[in-house]
Design an enzyme around this catalytic site. Structure first.
Site, short mmCIF file in Angstrom:
data_model
loop_
_atom_site.label_atom_id
_atom_site.label_comp_id
_atom_site.label_asym_id
_atom_site.label_seq_id
_atom_site.Cartn_x
_atom_site.Cartn_y
_atom_site.Cartn_z
N ASP B 16 0.76 -1.24 0.05
CA ASP B 16 -0.02 -0.05 -0.04
C ASP B 16 0.99 1.50 0.02
OD1 ASP B 16 -1.96 1.94 0.69
OD2 ASP B 16 -3.08 0.58 1.92
N HIS B 18 -0.31 4.45 -0.06
CA HIS B 18 -1.12 5.76 0.37
C HIS B 18 -0.13 6.39 1.22
CE1 HIS B 18 -4.23 3.61 -2.09
NE2 HIS B 18 -4.83 4.83 -2.26
C1 B12 Z 1 -5.08 10.08 -3.00
C2 B12 Z 1 -5.54 8.59 -3.35
C3 B12 Z 1 -4.50 7.77 -4.13
C4 B12 Z 1 -3.26 8.29 -4.32
C5 B12 Z 1 -2.22 8.02 -3.34
C6 B12 Z 1 -0.96 8.87 -3.40
C7 B12 Z 1 0.00 8.67 -2.23
N1 B12 Z 1 0.88 7.92 -2.56
O1 B12 Z 1 -0.54 8.81 -1.14
C8 B12 Z 1 -2.88 7.43 -5.56
C9 B12 Z 1 -3.72 7.84 -6.96
C10 B12 Z 1 -1.62 6.89 -5.82
C11 B12 Z 1 -3.67 6.13 -5.28
C12 B12 Z 1 -3.47 4.94 -5.84
C13 B12 Z 1 -4.50 3.78 -5.43
N2 B12 Z 1 -5.50 3.57 -4.68
CO1 B12 Z 1 -6.13 5.17 -3.97
N3 B12 Z 1 -6.83 6.63 -3.10
C14 B12 Z 1 -6.75 7.90 -2.70
C15 B12 Z 1 -7.74 8.70 -2.31
C16 B12 Z 1 -8.57 9.48 -3.26
C17 B12 Z 1 -7.43 9.31 -1.08
C18 B12 Z 1 -6.55 9.02 0.02
C19 B12 Z 1 -5.98 10.14 0.99
O2 B12 Z 1 -4.95 10.80 0.83
N4 B12 Z 1 -6.83 10.36 1.85
C20 B12 Z 1 -6.60 11.48 2.89
C21 B12 Z 1 -6.04 10.95 4.04
C22 B12 Z 1 -5.96 12.39 5.09
O3 B12 Z 1 -7.05 9.98 4.57
P1 B12 Z 1 -6.73 8.47 4.70
O4 B12 Z 1 -5.78 8.10 3.76
O5 B12 Z 1 -8.01 8.05 4.71
O6 B12 Z 1 -6.13 8.36 6.14
C23 B12 Z 1 -6.77 8.91 7.33
C24 B12 Z 1 -7.72 7.91 7.86
O7 B12 Z 1 -7.92 6.51 7.18
C25 B12 Z 1 -7.12 7.40 9.12
N5 B12 Z 1 -6.29 6.29 9.38
C26 B12 Z 1 -5.41 5.63 8.41
N6 B12 Z 1 -5.02 4.73 9.03
C27 B12 Z 1 -5.15 4.51 10.44
C28 B12 Z 1 -4.54 3.79 11.22
C29 B12 Z 1 -5.14 4.14 12.71
C30 B12 Z 1 -4.52 3.37 13.65
C31 B12 Z 1 -6.02 5.29 12.77
C32 B12 Z 1 -6.54 5.32 14.12
C33 B12 Z 1 -6.34 5.80 11.76
C34 B12 Z 1 -6.03 5.81 10.56
O8 B12 Z 1 -6.35 8.56 9.57
C35 B12 Z 1 -5.80 9.02 8.31
C36 B12 Z 1 -5.43 10.52 8.71
O9 B12 Z 1 -6.49 11.14 8.81
C37 B12 Z 1 -8.69 7.46 -1.55
C38 B12 Z 1 -10.11 7.60 -1.49
C39 B12 Z 1 -10.81 8.67 -0.64
N7 B12 Z 1 -10.16 8.37 0.93
O10 B12 Z 1 -11.18 9.56 -0.83
C40 B12 Z 1 -8.39 6.15 -2.77
C41 B12 Z 1 -8.45 4.90 -2.14
C42 B12 Z 1 -7.90 4.75 -0.73
N8 B12 Z 1 -7.63 4.31 -3.05
C43 B12 Z 1 -7.90 3.12 -3.68
C44 B12 Z 1 -7.28 2.25 -4.41
C45 B12 Z 1 -8.09 0.96 -4.43
C46 B12 Z 1 -6.06 2.47 -4.92
C47 B12 Z 1 -5.36 1.85 -6.16
C48 B12 Z 1 -5.27 0.26 -5.90
C49 B12 Z 1 -5.93 2.18 -7.57
C50 B12 Z 1 -7.34 1.68 -7.57
N9 B12 Z 1 -7.86 0.57 -7.76
O11 B12 Z 1 -8.21 2.83 -7.58
C51 B12 Z 1 -3.99 2.36 -6.03
C52 B12 Z 1 -3.19 1.51 -4.83
C53 B12 Z 1 -1.85 1.82 -5.21
C54 B12 Z 1 -1.03 1.17 -3.84
N10 B12 Z 1 0.04 0.23 -4.38
O12 B12 Z 1 -1.64 1.31 -2.68
C55 B12 Z 1 -9.26 2.62 -2.73
C56 B12 Z 1 -9.16 1.58 -1.81
C57 B12 Z 1 -10.43 0.72 -1.84
C58 B12 Z 1 -10.83 0.07 -0.72
N11 B12 Z 1 -10.15 -0.04 0.49
O13 B12 Z 1 -11.78 -0.72 -0.76
C59 B12 Z 1 -9.71 4.18 -2.50
C60 B12 Z 1 -10.57 4.10 -1.13
C61 B12 Z 1 -10.70 4.79 -3.62
C62 B12 Z 1 -11.73 3.61 -3.90
N12 B12 Z 1 -13.10 4.06 -3.25
O14 B12 Z 1 -11.56 2.90 -4.67
N13 B12 Z 1 -4.74 6.52 -4.36
#
Ligand code: B12
Ligand code: B12
Lengths: 487, 156, 487, 156
Positions: B16, B18
């Site tokens: 992963d 992200h």
């Molecule tokens: C930006 C993004 C990308 C970027 C990432 C850039 C980078 N290197 O960071 C790019 C374009 C490269 C990308 C690629 C991929 N992505 Co993407 N991506 C996103 C997106 C739009 C936003 C993620 C993000 O940055 N959010 C902002 C941060 C602040 O939030 P966060 O990541 O959720 O983290 C927060 C919380 O989750 C929480 N949290 C996280 N971990 C933990 C752990 C603990 C203990 C706690 C308490 C809290 C916590 O706290 C964090 C901070 O607030 C999400 C969808 C979304 N969320 O809107 C999809 C998403 C995560 N991606 C997804 C996928 C599948 C992929 C890809 C496989 C491509 C694809 N099939 O679409 C690839 C994976 C590549 C890889 N090897 O990992 C899916 C995951 C699907 C799922 N889980 O069912 C999502 C949900 C989109 C979707 N709905 O399909 N992605």
């Protein structure tokens, strides 16, 4: 291939012998490689109707000023993938196959475990389709059972085997690039290596072109999708475009991910096209077809679906006002997980409604858009000049050195080769500006402009600009705002 | 350096990439007095455990965003036990499974795997910091008092 | 009151005796009228916290350049209505109570049957809340059990009893007007009569103002919601505003319904505010608070919910770019039926997301918007001049005569007093233009401009402009387009 | 004037003022050879029947857009029977009930009330014209042939 250094990498067409020799090794990296038959692949493409060719769909859209819609979609198993694409097909113009994340890192064994577990679970446990594991025969089955052009969309630093398999199977477009599929997607892959691997992929596409088969190539525009200033992603797109053309690619689509401010987005997608022609011609290319792709909001989405629809709608409007050839469509499930077919279709329908409504309207022309375009162009030229300079005229070498020097620098990227010093933040109108330029060589007056715009916001919010402000901006859209203002 | 009483290992598991949420978590927890050893993205189970052993962290915070969490996290608690960290706190958060699923089911699945707490993407990180401190403090109390027999895994 | 003719109606404040005398009759038209106690109503309003006062909410929004959100909502029974409003309340700024269609036509017996059948069915079989049947006591219960300002929204040519009951109960805003609640809403009500009845309503509001209670009045902007050129609805809004101010109204909100073309919509809502001040001052008013309300798309919606979201989003963007004080929000259920609470909430959330994202951006300034504003102003002045002229300086009399003469004419209106000769059609950018002016006295160059714009479209579509084109336009948005072009 | 073979009465029932669809229906049906007697909006059951009696129309097209269709249309067939129009074709269309409901349920309800055909708002009016002509032609055939006993109400 031995590991290339920044001294050895160069933007020169791989000679036939080098390519063929490397190919022998590539095809042995997983057992499905042995089934790749280039000549048969060429025949498949020649026999394919125009309605299944990406290059034709793009050329038609360009000519008619239409905007094509494309979803993301990938599940573990072939039959399910066929079903999914055929369910989405009536609602879009061109099809994707989104590749799972194990395959992206060449972890075919883990992908296989994912396939097996998915089969057992009766539902996809992979976040995409694993084309290498399914091999030529599986991919052919997929291509044969859909009726629209189909593209491989992934995020793979070393996609050589995947390219060989999918293109031989009849996929007619291949996303990615040596920078855009490394820096945002990996942790420890040397940049010279991924660029070299992508020269291979581009050379393969060039080989198809030599046989009269046009394969579309699409550098990945949005990078990390998070507060990426347009000039940063434009520079990457332009370099990857140049690298691709050098290897014989002829049909190229440059991409950009929505920043959120309408003027900046419209300016960005318009300038991307202009800059593409500018640099491609400057580097002596004239036999290419250029198109653009706009990615709806690539950062964190709002969890509530109704809110997600408005993010999707704003992106659609910006793409259409900006004149993008294609839109990569998000869904109301974005914040939660890989979308169901229904959520995916909903994203497409919402987008279509908006582009139809906007497409019927006049050209959007404002001073702000003109100024943003001028700004982006100056920024891109500043970076590109330095890249060319660092590479002593060679854009591949220049790119590697530019990343080493922080001259190119992508916000929030995981790659260790990325400096991570460039810090972006939104201004008081939500446009993405440069808070800390790191080592990016922007002209003094441009930097002064960014600082002034950020100061304007800081004053409006009664706080100093800081990394806290950046963090607030990252979380803003999910919290239903564009700018992360204090409450 | 934050208050040494609270030290955690943070990372994104598996293949992963992200990176954004990872940077945000670190930037929120540290000012709240939690020392974060950040391994970044693409971290294997053993890398998490190595870092915890090396730094003496009291908790491991696993992120999985890309959907393979169900596969990547399987056996994590068992591996901790094997490596002598049977009692380490395990938190996990992100988009833990493929697709939009009821959180309660996801939570149950990861608790079954031996995670102490399971979080949605929308969780308030300030609240996570509070929980973390409370959970760590409780563990320390328990460990300092050999006589008491207490359920170490958190219930809710 | 005897039936007023166009000779007798005049824009003059009803004297106290006339009003009181009429009131005695009005309160006897349904048995709940006897419970209306003006003095008690005044006390209720005085005791109400500012957070429940419409005038305060609007003034705050104006001052802070905020845009308030308001849903539509009305069900048959009081308890259900309270529940519905409280469920929506966290997602909006001000509350509605949408009145059922029997009450709108003073058919209180049928409304009662609807209440009884709804009670029996366990679900609302009325398309709104029947305030007259529920009476002062029921309406008080409603007002007491919500925590935000609440408005009566209806479509009633003779709303005198409804106004007496609802305002005495603590509603602090009342929608409608003698033209806007007649022409689009009824078939055979003489215009002089409805204007006279609305002078009564306005006088009642004026009486509250005299007692220090500010009640907001909102002429209904969108009229038939279908291809209404901005100048047509602006003229109605301005006249109703003037009529209201004459009777002592002080807090007035002028409305406009989305036309679909972004430039025209932004221009319309901006010019509405300017024109309001212009005419109000010209007619000697200076003690009033003016605000504006933008109605999201009031024509036929797409049936598919995902598509409806984009219509909602475009409306939200136009409203925010235009600087409206309030938005009346549509829902993804619009094409199908009265929305559930969930669908209503979804519409509000989508709208909020969009206005937040747009609100963070810069002022939208284009030549097209400036031109549209100038055009609308000239058109409005042309109509208003003629109305004033026809009324020999009296705007009430002028309005009646203007409708008789087709000088004012509302497309698609059911009222027999409406000429129905004005025929609108979209131009090649989707802006609503005048295809057949009927008897509307627009300047020759303005008409020439409209003709030219329509010719442009006709040429682009390779067909003549005709009523077929108009019909195509009416159905366009439901068919996912803005303009009804041939396939 | 359209082909006199097909004459229908059109109107919007009850206190319903939605006028746009009504104008559209007339503008589509007439060029297709159907003579439309348009009563406009806010038409009562008796006004519909009066017009049908007066003009000898073979069908009544009732619109209800505003949601009170369930109340306003109750007893329509019975009233037709009372007034000697037992066999007249009754079509109804629009947003017939309050709220978004399954169309099949709505259709069943209005068929129970004695309407021959029930239409959604999205119906293709060209198809309606075809159905109308076919239904009217069939009725005429039936009425001209006294000997046959045929089910007059259309099944599907
Ligand atoms: C930006 C993004 C990308 C970027 C990432 C850039 C980078 N290197 O960071 C790019 C374009 C490269 C990308 C690629 C991929 N992505 Co993407 N991506 C996103 C997106 C739009 C936003 C993620 C993000 O940055 N959010 C902002 C941060 C602040 O939030 P966060 O990541 O959720 O983290 C927060 C919380 O989750 C929480 N949290 C996280 N971990 C933990 C752990 C603990 C203990 C706690 C308490 C809290 C916590 O706290 C964090 C901070 O607030 C999400 C969808 C979304 N969320 O809107 C999809 C998403 C995560 N991606 C997804 C996928 C599948 C992929 C890809 C496989 C491509 C694809 N099939 O679409 C690839 C994976 C590549 C890889 N090897 O990992 C899916 C995951 C699907 C799922 N889980 O069912 C999502 C949900 C989109 C979707 N709905 O399909 N992605
Ligand atoms: C424009 C409009 C108005 C305008 C009407 C102006 C006018 N005088 O015509 C105004 C603003 C005045 C208005 C008022 C009200 N409206 Co209104 N309105 C609409 C809206 C947005 C579009 C209607 C329209 O013109 N459509 C375009 C035409 C071409 O389509 P159509 O009307 O559906 O007609 C077509 C088909 O239905 C079909 N059809 C119709 N009848 C028949 C009959 C037969 C036999 C056949 C074959 C076909 C057929 O063919 C027609 C032509 O294509 C609809 C929602 C929507 N559809 O998007 C709500 C809607 C119809 N309104 C509604 C309501 C409730 C009201 C009000 C009570 C206010 C309120 N509570 O919101 C008042 C009613 C006042 C009254 N006394 O009737 C509801 C009805 C709810 C329900 N059925 O559950 C709707 C569905 C909105 C909603 N979702 O709540 N409205």
């Amino acid at each position: 291939m031995t590991e290339p250094s920044s001294h050895e990498i160069e933007n020169r067409k791989l000679d036939r012998g080098t390519y063929e020799h490397e190919r022998d090794t590539v095809l042995q990296t997983w057992h499905t490689g042995k089934d790749v038959d280039f000549a048969k692949g060429v025949r498949r493409h020649h026999e394919m109707p125009d309605s299944k060719k990406f290059s034709v769909a793009l050329a038609n859209a360009e000519a008619a000023h239409k905007t094509l819609l494309q979803p993301r979609a990938g599940v573990a198993l072939i039959r399910e993938q066929i079903q999914l694409l055929n369910d989405l097909s009536p609602h879009c113009d061109v099809l994707p196959t989104t590749v799972d994340a194990y395959t992206r890192h060449n972890r075919y064994e883990e992908a296989q475990a994912g396939i097996d577990r998915s089969r057992a679970a009766g539902t996809s446990l992979l976040n995409g389709f694993p084309p290498v594991n399914h091999g030529v025969e599986g991919c052919e089955r997929l291509v044969d059972n859909v009726s629209k052009p189909i593209q491989v969309r992934h995020g793979t630093p070393d996609a050589r085997l995947m390219a060989e398999i999918t293109l031989a199977s009849g996929f007619s477009s291949f996303e990615g690039g040596g920078i855009s599929y490394n820096i945002p997607y990996s942790k420890n892959v040397p940049l010279a290596r991924s660029i070299r691997h992508w020269q291979y992929c581009d050379r393969l596409v060039g080989r198809y072109e030599e046989e009269g088969v046009s394969i579309n190539r699409e550098p990945f525009g949005p990078l990390t999708g998070t507060l990426v200033p347009p000039f940063v992603s434009h520079a990457v797109a332009l370099i990857e475009g140049l690298l691709a053309l050098e290897q014989g690619v002829k049909c190229i689509t440059l991409g950009y991910g929505q920043a959120g401010n309408l003027s900046q987005d419209v300016a960005a997608i318009r300038s991307l096209r202009q800059l593409g022609h500018h640099y491609f011609r400057e580097f002596g290319h004239d036999d290419y077809a250029l198109s653009t792709v706009f990615h709806q909001w690539m950062g964190g989405f709002p969890e509530i679906e109704a809110r997600a629809y408005s993010v999707i709608a704003l992106g659609a409007a910006a793409a259409k006002f900006g004149g993008a050839t294609k839109i990569i469509v998000k869904t109301p499930h974005e914040a939660s997980g890989v979308p169901t077919m229904e959520a995916n279709r909903a994203g497409l329908q919402a987008t279509e409604q908006m582009i139809n409504m906007i497409g019927d309207q006049g050209y959007l022309e404002t001073d702000e858009i003109a100024q943003e375009m001028a700004l982006i162009e100056r920024e891109v030229h500043a970076v590109m000049d330095k890249v060319i300079d660092l590479g002593q005229g060679d854009i591949a070498r220049g790119a590697v050195r530019a990343f080493e020097a922080g001259v190119m620098d992508i916000p929030f990227a995981p790659a260790s080769v990325n400096a991570g010093r460039l810090t972006p933040v939104r201004d008081n109108n939500g446009a993405i500006r440069v808070f800390d330029q790191g080592s990016i060589p922007l002209p003094a007056d441009v930097i002064a402009f960014h600082k002034e715009k950020i100061a304007e916001r800081a004053a409006a919010e009664g706080r100093d600009a800081s990394f806290k402000m950046v963090v607030d901006d990252v979380r803003a859209i999910s919290a239903s705002k564009l700018i992360g203002r204090p409450n | 350096m934050a208050d040494a009483r609270f030290k955690v290992v943070l990372g994104v598991i598996g293949a992963d990439c992200h990176a954004v949420g990872n940077k945000i978590i670190k930037s929120v927890l540290e000012p709240l007095g939690i020392d974060v050893v950040n391994l970044g993205v693409m971290v294997s189970q053993d890398e998490f455990i190595d870092a915890a052993v090396e730094t003496g962290a009291q908790a491991i915070l696993v992120s999985s965003i890309y959907g393979h969490g169900e596969i990547d996290c399987a056996g994590f608690r068992g591996r901790c036990v094997e490596r002598g960290l049977a009692d380490i706190l395990l938190y996990v958060g992100g988009n833990l499974v493929i697709g939009k699923r009821e959180f309660s089911a996801v939570e149950a699945m990861f608790k079954d795997m031996g995670f102490d707490r399971v979080f949605k993407p929308t969780v308030d990180l300030e609240e996570v910091a509070e929980l973390l401190k409370a959970d760590i403090s409780r563990k320390v109390l328990v460990c300092n008092d050999d006589h008491e027999v207490v359920e170490l895994r958190i219930a809710g």
